[in-house]
Design a protein around this motif. Sequence first.
Motif, PDB file in Angstrom:
ATOM      1  N   UNK A 243       4.817  15.203  -5.032  1.00  0.00           N
ATOM      2  CA  UNK A 243       3.508  14.909  -4.444  1.00  0.00           C
ATOM      3  C   UNK A 243       2.514  16.019  -4.775  1.00  0.00           C
ATOM      4  N   UNK A 244       2.987  17.249  -4.808  1.00  0.00           N
ATOM      5  CA  UNK A 244       2.098  18.351  -5.166  1.00  0.00           C
ATOM      6  C   UNK A 244       1.548  18.177  -6.580  1.00  0.00           C
ATOM      7  N   UNK A 245       2.322  17.526  -7.447  1.00  0.00           N
ATOM      8  CA  UNK A 245       1.882  17.294  -8.824  1.00  0.00           C
ATOM      9  C   UNK A 245       1.048  16.020  -8.940  1.00  0.00           C
ATOM     10  N   UNK A 246       1.369  15.002  -8.125  1.00  0.00           N
ATOM     11  CA  UNK A 246       0.648  13.728  -8.173  1.00  0.00           C
ATOM     12  C   UNK A 246       0.261  13.317  -6.756  1.00  0.00           C
ATOM     13  N   UNK A 247      -0.740  13.959  -6.178  1.00  0.00           N
ATOM     14  CA  UNK A 247      -1.067  13.713  -4.768  1.00  0.00           C
ATOM     15  C   UNK A 247      -1.660  12.340  -4.462  1.00  0.00           C
ATOM     16  N   UNK A 248      -2.021  11.581  -5.479  1.00  0.00           N
ATOM     17  CA  UNK A 248      -2.616  10.264  -5.236  1.00  0.00           C
ATOM     18  C   UNK A 248      -1.649   9.111  -5.516  1.00  0.00           C
ATOM     19  N   UNK A 249      -0.377   9.413  -5.718  1.00  0.00           N
ATOM     20  CA  UNK A 249       0.598   8.356  -6.024  1.00  0.00           C
ATOM     21  C   UNK A 249       1.245   7.871  -4.729  1.00  0.00           C
ATOM     22  N   UNK A 250       0.892   6.667  -4.310  1.00  0.00           N
ATOM     23  CA  UNK A 250       1.317   6.180  -2.996  1.00  0.00           C
ATOM     24  C   UNK A 250       2.830   5.983  -2.883  1.00  0.00           C
ATOM     25  N   UNK A 251       3.497   5.638  -3.988  1.00  0.00           N
ATOM     26  CA  UNK A 251       4.941   5.393  -3.934  1.00  0.00           C
ATOM     27  C   UNK A 251       5.710   6.651  -3.549  1.00  0.00           C
ATOM     28  N   UNK A 252       5.196   7.808  -3.914  1.00  0.00           N
ATOM     29  CA  UNK A 252       5.873   9.061  -3.569  1.00  0.00           C
ATOM     30  C   UNK A 252       5.851   9.292  -2.063  1.00  0.00           C
ATOM     31  N   UNK A 253       4.738   8.963  -1.423  1.00  0.00           N
ATOM     32  CA  UNK A 253       4.652   9.126   0.031  1.00  0.00           C
ATOM     33  C   UNK A 253       5.585   8.135   0.737  1.00  0.00           C
ATOM     34  N   UNK A 254       5.692   6.919   0.200  1.00  0.00           N
ATOM     35  CA  UNK A 254       6.589   5.935   0.810  1.00  0.00           C
ATOM     36  C   UNK A 254       8.043   6.392   0.725  1.00  0.00           C
ATOM     37  N   UNK A 255       8.426   6.948  -0.422  1.00  0.00           N
ATOM     38  CA  UNK A 255       9.789   7.476  -0.550  1.00  0.00           C
ATOM     39  C   UNK A 255      10.002   8.682   0.357  1.00  0.00           C
ATOM     40  N   UNK A 256       8.975   9.519   0.453  1.00  0.00           N
ATOM     41  CA  UNK A 256       9.080  10.678   1.335  1.00  0.00           C
ATOM     42  C   UNK A 256       9.294  10.224   2.778  1.00  0.00           C
ATOM     43  N   UNK A 257       8.637   9.157   3.169  1.00  0.00           N
ATOM     44  CA  UNK A 257       8.824   8.627   4.521  1.00  0.00           C
ATOM     45  C   UNK A 257      10.286   8.249   4.760  1.00  0.00           C
ATOM     46  N   UNK A 258      10.909   7.608   3.765  1.00  0.00           N
ATOM     47  CA  UNK A 258      12.331   7.242   3.906  1.00  0.00           C
ATOM     48  C   UNK A 258      13.199   8.492   4.031  1.00  0.00           C
ATOM     49  N   UNK A 269       7.655  11.070   8.873  1.00  0.00           N
ATOM     50  CA  UNK A 269       7.802   9.807   8.167  1.00  0.00           C
ATOM     51  C   UNK A 269       6.609   8.897   8.431  1.00  0.00           C
ATOM     52  N   UNK A 270       6.157   8.855   9.677  1.00  0.00           N
ATOM     53  CA  UNK A 270       5.018   8.014  10.039  1.00  0.00           C
ATOM     54  C   UNK A 270       3.755   8.497   9.324  1.00  0.00           C
ATOM     55  N   UNK A 271       3.549   9.791   9.320  1.00  0.00           N
ATOM     56  CA  UNK A 271       2.377  10.345   8.639  1.00  0.00           C
ATOM     57  C   UNK A 271       2.412  10.050   7.141  1.00  0.00           C
ATOM     58  N   UNK A 272       3.611  10.145   6.530  1.00  0.00           N
ATOM     59  CA  UNK A 272       3.739   9.859   5.098  1.00  0.00           C
ATOM     60  C   UNK A 272       3.420   8.400   4.807  1.00  0.00           C
ATOM     61  N   UNK A 273       3.858   7.484   5.689  1.00  0.00           N
ATOM     62  CA  UNK A 273       3.571   6.068   5.482  1.00  0.00           C
ATOM     63  C   UNK A 273       2.087   5.765   5.660  1.00  0.00           C
ATOM     64  N   UNK A 274       1.448   6.418   6.600  1.00  0.00           N
ATOM     65  CA  UNK A 274       0.006   6.229   6.764  1.00  0.00           C
ATOM     66  C   UNK A 274      -0.731   6.648   5.493  1.00  0.00           C
ATOM     67  N   UNK A 275      -0.285   7.755   4.913  1.00  0.00           N
ATOM     68  CA  UNK A 275      -0.905   8.234   3.677  1.00  0.00           C
ATOM     69  C   UNK A 275      -0.656   7.249   2.535  1.00  0.00           C
ATOM     70  N   UNK A 276       0.564   6.736   2.442  1.00  0.00           N
ATOM     71  CA  UNK A 276       0.901   5.768   1.387  1.00  0.00           C
ATOM     72  C   UNK A 276       0.031   4.527   1.502  1.00  0.00           C
ATOM     73  N   UNK A 277      -0.133   4.025   2.728  1.00  0.00           N
ATOM     74  CA  UNK A 277      -0.935   2.824   2.937  1.00  0.00           C
ATOM     75  C   UNK A 277      -2.401   3.074   2.590  1.00  0.00           C
ATOM     76  N   UNK A 278      -2.925   4.228   2.995  1.00  0.00           N
ATOM     77  CA  UNK A 278      -4.330   4.539   2.708  1.00  0.00           C
ATOM     78  C   UNK A 278      -4.578   4.658   1.207  1.00  0.00           C
TER      79      UNK A 278
END
Length: 305
Positions: A243-258, A269-278
Amino acid sequence: MRISALLILVALSLFASGCPKDVPPAVSLTPEQKAEQEREATAAAALDHAMQLMHDGQFLDPETALDYLDQALDLDPTLTTARYQRAGILITKERYDEALADLDYIVEHRPDYMQAHYTRGFLMLQRNDFREAAREYTKVIKADSTMAEAYVRRGLSYLNLDRADEAVDDFTNALALDPANLDANYNRGMAYMRIREFELALKDLSQAFILDSDNSRIIMARARAAMELKLFTRAAADLQRAIAMEPSRNALYALLAEALKGTDDMDGAIEALRKASALAQASGDEGMAETYRRQLEEYLDQTYP
């Protein structure tokens, strides 16, 4: 008697060197034959001009080289080297159909020209014609079993054909020839993932990470393997790095949530999913945004019943 011997030696010498009457008459060419010779000579000169523009395997001026190669092939369509070099330039210009036409001509008329089979295999991979690609690389490997890249590319073809075991074998052969081959390490890891050999996958993907630690694709794959092995903390660390390398890639936040859910960090996890959705919403991917919102609701229900 001495004079006779001398005459005999002179005669033998003349016979050995060829008497004027023994020299065959010069063959006269027809006008058509002369024209053909001139065309072939001009074509060869055009090819030579093109090759003079090559340095370290690349043309310094591809446009000019292409003009020379076109001239050579207009005059002599049988020039294999000219066709192969032209195909290479056309590929760099993404003129794949024209490049394929040149390669098809070569493999039809010179089936032993392995460079053409190798490059044709590359084009078949580009076209997602994985069966034909595998056939081409098989020909190359039969001719030269020391080409690591041929094994890698056939392995990719097999992996896309859901022949993961054969893909593993090819990537293993490639690594036997070149242990530091990044593609072989990465793709064998992905093949192991396909057959659910997650420990082996993690080992190969970690080796690929050593070879290229700034590749988010490798980091993401390694995180997936770690999650399958329930190594959630390790997976989360990898995903945060990606994520530090690709901060705008939503799939990375979704995986981080898992991964964070696996560590019982539900708030993270909830915060990561909110970011992924946004991020998905901002990029116009409404389908993924909705998927993330539904997953977010599940996490909220589990955390705050």
